[in-house]
Design a protein around this motif. Structure first.
Motif, mmCIF file in Angstrom:
data_model
loop_
_atom_site.group_PDB
_atom_site.id
_atom_site.type_symbol
_atom_site.label_atom_id
_atom_site.label_comp_id
_atom_site.label_asym_id
_atom_site.label_seq_id
_atom_site.Cartn_x
_atom_site.Cartn_y
_atom_site.Cartn_z
ATOM 1 N N TYR A 47 7.692 0.761 -0.423
ATOM 2 C CA TYR A 47 7.447 2.132 0.039
ATOM 3 C C TYR A 47 6.278 2.741 -0.718
ATOM 4 N N ASP A 48 5.402 3.395 0.014
ATOM 5 C CA ASP A 48 4.257 4.076 -0.587
ATOM 6 C C ASP A 48 4.512 5.582 -0.541
ATOM 7 N N PRO A 49 4.861 6.203 -1.668
ATOM 8 C CA PRO A 49 5.170 7.640 -1.661
ATOM 9 C C PRO A 49 3.978 8.524 -1.329
ATOM 10 N N ASP A 50 2.771 8.017 -1.542
ATOM 11 C CA ASP A 50 1.585 8.820 -1.257
ATOM 12 C C ASP A 50 1.393 9.024 0.244
ATOM 13 N N SER A 51 1.578 7.967 1.019
ATOM 14 C CA SER A 51 1.389 8.049 2.467
ATOM 15 C C SER A 51 2.688 8.317 3.209
ATOM 16 N N GLY A 52 3.832 8.095 2.541
ATOM 17 C CA GLY A 52 5.117 8.249 3.204
ATOM 18 C C GLY A 52 5.410 7.115 4.169
ATOM 19 N N LEU A 53 4.677 6.020 4.032
ATOM 20 C CA LEU A 53 4.845 4.863 4.894
ATOM 21 C C LEU A 53 5.295 3.658 4.084
ATOM 22 N N LEU A 54 5.724 2.637 4.799
ATOM 23 C CA LEU A 54 6.005 1.355 4.167
ATOM 24 C C LEU A 54 4.716 0.549 4.130
ATOM 25 N N VAL A 55 4.590 -0.273 3.092
ATOM 26 C CA VAL A 55 3.398 -1.104 2.946
ATOM 27 C C VAL A 55 3.832 -2.564 2.880
#
Length: 295
Positions: free
Chosen positions: A218-226
């Motif tokens: 999880y990428d908290p900066d984009s709010g997306l999964l990476v």
């Protein structure tokens, strides 16, 4: 002597009655009345009106008070009825929404049972953690229901997380958003994925299982999964559906994680990363399924 006085009184009374009836008869038979009679009648009427107005006013006030009390009682009853109606309507709407969700959940489980031999434990979300950084929910099934630590938790949309710990009748579930990309490691190692619930998840592309592989965090900066560690030859593309690969033994293979939004070269310029939109809604979870892999 007393007898004579008694006769006189009787005589006076009789004469008075006679005069009264005579005067009464004359008054009725006359079309015109005298001045004194007019004065007397007007005086009596004025006196009656003088006392009648306050009496009517008091009577109206008393009636108004009664009406106000009646209206207050009716309004109170109507408010209670309206409150109850609103409460019942909200409850009915919630039950209807829950009924639809459970129907979808039942259809999902039946479909999944036909596709694999996993066992599903339906659970209701009873609480969200007050700590925004813990990203933990509580469900109403536990060890008594066969739930164990590290079991995968899904919704009808996709992967939600994994069981962090269990009590007899409840379990804490760590959400997929707790899998921080900073802590991501190679999930091809069974020990790495089993020992730490914050490690990345091994994943692949639906329909390209033999050619595609990566790890999701999880990428908290984009709010997306990476999805990282994607080789240059990997055929992954925008719009592809990312699913669990099953490597590591924690997450069963074939669970939907999300869909690819974009693909780019990583910071080292060697491999690729893909940004993935999560399939599950982590904010409005109501019912989930805990996946048990038969031994």
């Amino acid at each position: 002597m007393y007898k004579l006085m008694g006769n006189k009184r009787l005589l006076v009374l009789m004469v008075s009655l006679i005069l009264f009836f005579v005067l009464f008869g004359l008054t009725l038979s006359r079309e015109k009345i005298t001045g004194p009679e007019k004065f007397l009648r007007d005086t009596v009427a004025w006196t009656q009106s003088l006392f009648n107005r306050p009496a009517r006013f008091v009577a109206d006030v008393v009636q108004d008070i009664r009406d106000i009390r009646t209206l207050y009682a009716e309004n109170k009853t109507l408010r209670l009825t309206l409150t109850q109606y609103a409460r019942d309507t909200m409850k009915l709407n919630e039950l209807e929404a829950q009924n639809l969700r459970l129907k979808d959940l039942l259809g999902f489980t039946e479909k999944q049972k036909a596709a694999n031999n996993y066992k599903y434990h339906p659970a209701e979300v009873t609480a969200y953690s007050s700590d925004p950084y813990s990203k933990v929910i509580t469900v109403n099934v536990g060890a008594r229901d066969g739930v164990k630590k590290d079991m995968a938790v899904i919704s009808i949309d996709g992967l939600v997380g994994r069981v962090m710990d269990t009590a007899d009748f409840t379990s804490n579930v760590q959400l997929l958003t707790a899998i921080d990309s900073v802590k991501a490691t190679d999930s091809a190692s069974d020990k790495a994925e089993t020992s730490a619930p914050t490690k990345a998840i091994s994943a692949t592309v639906k329909g390209k299982e033999s050619d595609s592989f990566g790890v999701v965090s999880y990428d908290p900066d984009s709010g997306l999964l990476v999805m990282s560690k994607i080789s240059p030859s990997d055929p992954i593309a925008k719009g592809d559906t990312i699913i669990t690969s099953g490597i590591g033994g924690v997450f069963p293979k074939g669970i939907v994680i999300g869909s690819v939004l974009s693909k780019e070269v990583d910071k080292l310029g060697i491999n690729y990363i893909a940004y993935v939109q999560p399939a599950a809604d982590f904010i409005h979870l109501r019912e989930v399924l805990i996946v048990e892999i038969p031994e």
